[in-house]
Design an enzyme around this catalytic site. Structure first.
Site, mmCIF file in Angstrom:
data_model
loop_
_atom_site.group_PDB
_atom_site.id
_atom_site.type_symbol
_atom_site.label_atom_id
_atom_site.label_comp_id
_atom_site.label_asym_id
_atom_site.label_seq_id
_atom_site.Cartn_x
_atom_site.Cartn_y
_atom_site.Cartn_z
ATOM 1 N N HIS A 1 -3.642 -5.213 0.802
ATOM 2 C CA HIS A 1 -3.137 -5.571 2.127
ATOM 3 C C HIS A 1 -3.091 -7.079 2.314
ATOM 4 O O HIS A 1 -3.991 -7.678 2.879
ATOM 5 C CB HIS A 1 -3.994 -4.901 3.206
ATOM 6 C CG HIS A 1 -3.765 -3.443 3.288
ATOM 7 N ND1 HIS A 1 -2.845 -2.884 4.130
ATOM 8 C CD2 HIS A 1 -4.283 -2.431 2.557
ATOM 9 C CE1 HIS A 1 -2.823 -1.577 3.948
ATOM 10 N NE2 HIS A 1 -3.677 -1.292 2.985
ATOM 11 N N CYS B 1 0.827 -1.219 0.000
ATOM 12 C CA CYS B 1 0.000 0.000 0.000
ATOM 13 C C CYS B 1 0.857 1.263 0.000
ATOM 14 O O CYS B 1 1.451 1.569 -1.040
ATOM 15 C CB CYS B 1 -1.003 -0.042 1.139
ATOM 16 S SG CYS B 1 -2.490 0.913 0.747
ATOM 17 N N GLU C 1 -1.175 -8.629 4.328
ATOM 18 C CA GLU C 1 -0.923 -8.976 5.737
ATOM 19 C C GLU C 1 -2.210 -9.359 6.450
ATOM 20 O O GLU C 1 -2.192 -10.063 7.476
ATOM 21 C CB GLU C 1 -0.248 -7.806 6.471
ATOM 22 C CG GLU C 1 -1.138 -6.675 6.926
ATOM 23 C CD GLU C 1 -1.571 -5.720 5.805
ATOM 24 O OE1 GLU C 1 -1.159 -5.924 4.640
ATOM 25 O OE2 GLU C 1 -2.322 -4.772 6.098
HETATM 26 N N1 LIG Z 1 -2.279 6.876 2.346
HETATM 27 C C1 LIG Z 1 -2.130 6.130 1.101
HETATM 28 C C2 LIG Z 1 -1.843 4.665 1.425
HETATM 29 C C3 LIG Z 1 -3.046 3.981 2.006
HETATM 30 C C4 LIG Z 1 -2.747 2.881 3.019
HETATM 31 O O1 LIG Z 1 -1.627 2.440 3.200
HETATM 32 N N2 LIG Z 1 -3.826 2.470 3.694
HETATM 33 C C5 LIG Z 1 -3.761 1.557 4.788
HETATM 34 C C6 LIG Z 1 -3.971 2.303 6.093
HETATM 35 C C7 LIG Z 1 -4.350 1.417 7.258
HETATM 36 C C8 LIG Z 1 -3.431 0.187 7.389
HETATM 37 O O2 LIG Z 1 -2.213 0.356 7.651
HETATM 38 O O3 LIG Z 1 -3.917 -0.935 7.189
HETATM 39 C C9 LIG Z 1 -3.369 6.254 0.233
HETATM 40 O O4 LIG Z 1 -4.394 6.761 0.741
HETATM 41 O O5 LIG Z 1 -3.306 5.825 -0.936
#
Ligand SMILES: N[C@@H](CCC(=O)NCCCC(=O)O)C(=O)O
Length: 251
Positions: free
Chosen positions: A219, A112, A221
């Site tokens: 994600h 991400c 994970e």
């Molecule tokens: N801020 C960026 C990346 C988005 C992101 O990593 N979301 C996950 C946040 C919560 C987590 O860590 O699971 C975007 O908005 O593209």
């Protein structure tokens, strides 16, 4: 028994009360700890950090997601909208670190925000609000509880010849989606591995990576030991980190 690989995870800087803390989400730590090796949290000290002493001890680098965005100045764009959440110390730590670990040949896995950081670090750019672009889906997390937010949100097509297609034996799968930034210009040296139905790149491999160099916009994970794409991704990263450690131990 041989010691497990050591996997570095750079921290976010988040306010807790009146103070800033350096932090990593537990789900990332659990996924990496149970698949690839022993986790080492890296404080986001930016260029204050003399990682030269620490890096030789590491066998892989994992870049997490975060609600904060990479600052647009890092990819040549003007100020973000008022109120956008940034994390300049994380940017100042991860962006140079990405280039350093690739030079070292250390396995690198981004998720991400981490996916976006690698693209920016290597010269790519980002869309900042995908959902406002004509013909694009809304990739932001849905309302609801955590299982709802991290559940499957949309299809992705695994591109012909991609590692994901090989790993999964399929041309598509479904992934979760919690982002509004996304790849606009793919950096030189990155090859798209999967795309959403609206054309947004969802995975890439790093062509010049000497070991594992891969990143995904979703994600993995979440349910890291249950979803086939997650098992494949973390399995490949783990194998690369073990091989990297083994190679370092050679006389
Ligand atoms: N801020 C960026 C990346 C988005 C992101 O990593 N979301 C996950 C946040 C919560 C987590 O860590 O699971 C975007 O908005 O593209």
């Amino acid at each position: 028994m041989q010691a497990r690989p050591l996997i570095g995870i750079p921290c976010d800087v988040k306010p807790v009360g009146k103070w800033d803390f350096h932090a990593v989400g537990d789900k990332y730590i659990q996924a990496v700890q149970h698949t690839a090796g022993d986790v080492v949290l890296l404080p986001a000290l930016g260029d204050q950090q003399k990682l030269a002493r620490l890096l030789p001890q590491l066998d892989g680098l994992f870049l997490t997601g975060s609600h904060s965005n990479v600052e647009p100045r890092h990819y040549g764009e003007g100020a973000a909208r008022e109120g956008t959440l940034h994390d300049p110390l994380r940017d100042n730590t991860t962006l140079p670190l990405i280039r350093t670990v690739l030079d070292l040949g250390m396995p690198l896995f981004g998720v991400c925000r981490g996916f976006q950081e690698i693209n920016v670090a290597l010269g790519g750019t980002l869309h900042q609000h995908i959902q406002e672009l004509p013909g694009k889906m809304d990739h932001r997390e849905p309302e609801g509880d955590i299982p709802t937010q991290y559940g499957d949100a949309h299809n992705i097509t695994l591109l012909s010849g991609s590692l994901l297609q090989q790993w999964l034996g399929s041309d598509h799968t479904r992934v979760n989606s919690l982002h509004q930034q996304g790849i606009k210009d793919l950096a030189p040296g990155l090859t798209a591995e999967a795309v959403a139905d609206d054309g947004i790149i969802e995975a890439f491999r790093i062509d010049a990576a000497k070991t594992f160099g891969y990143a995904v916009q979703w994600h993995p994970e979440w349910q890291y030991d249950q979803k086939p794409a997650s098992v494949a991704l973390f399995g490949a990263f783990a194998a690369a980190c073990a091989a990297y450690r083994q190679q370092k131990m050679q006389p």
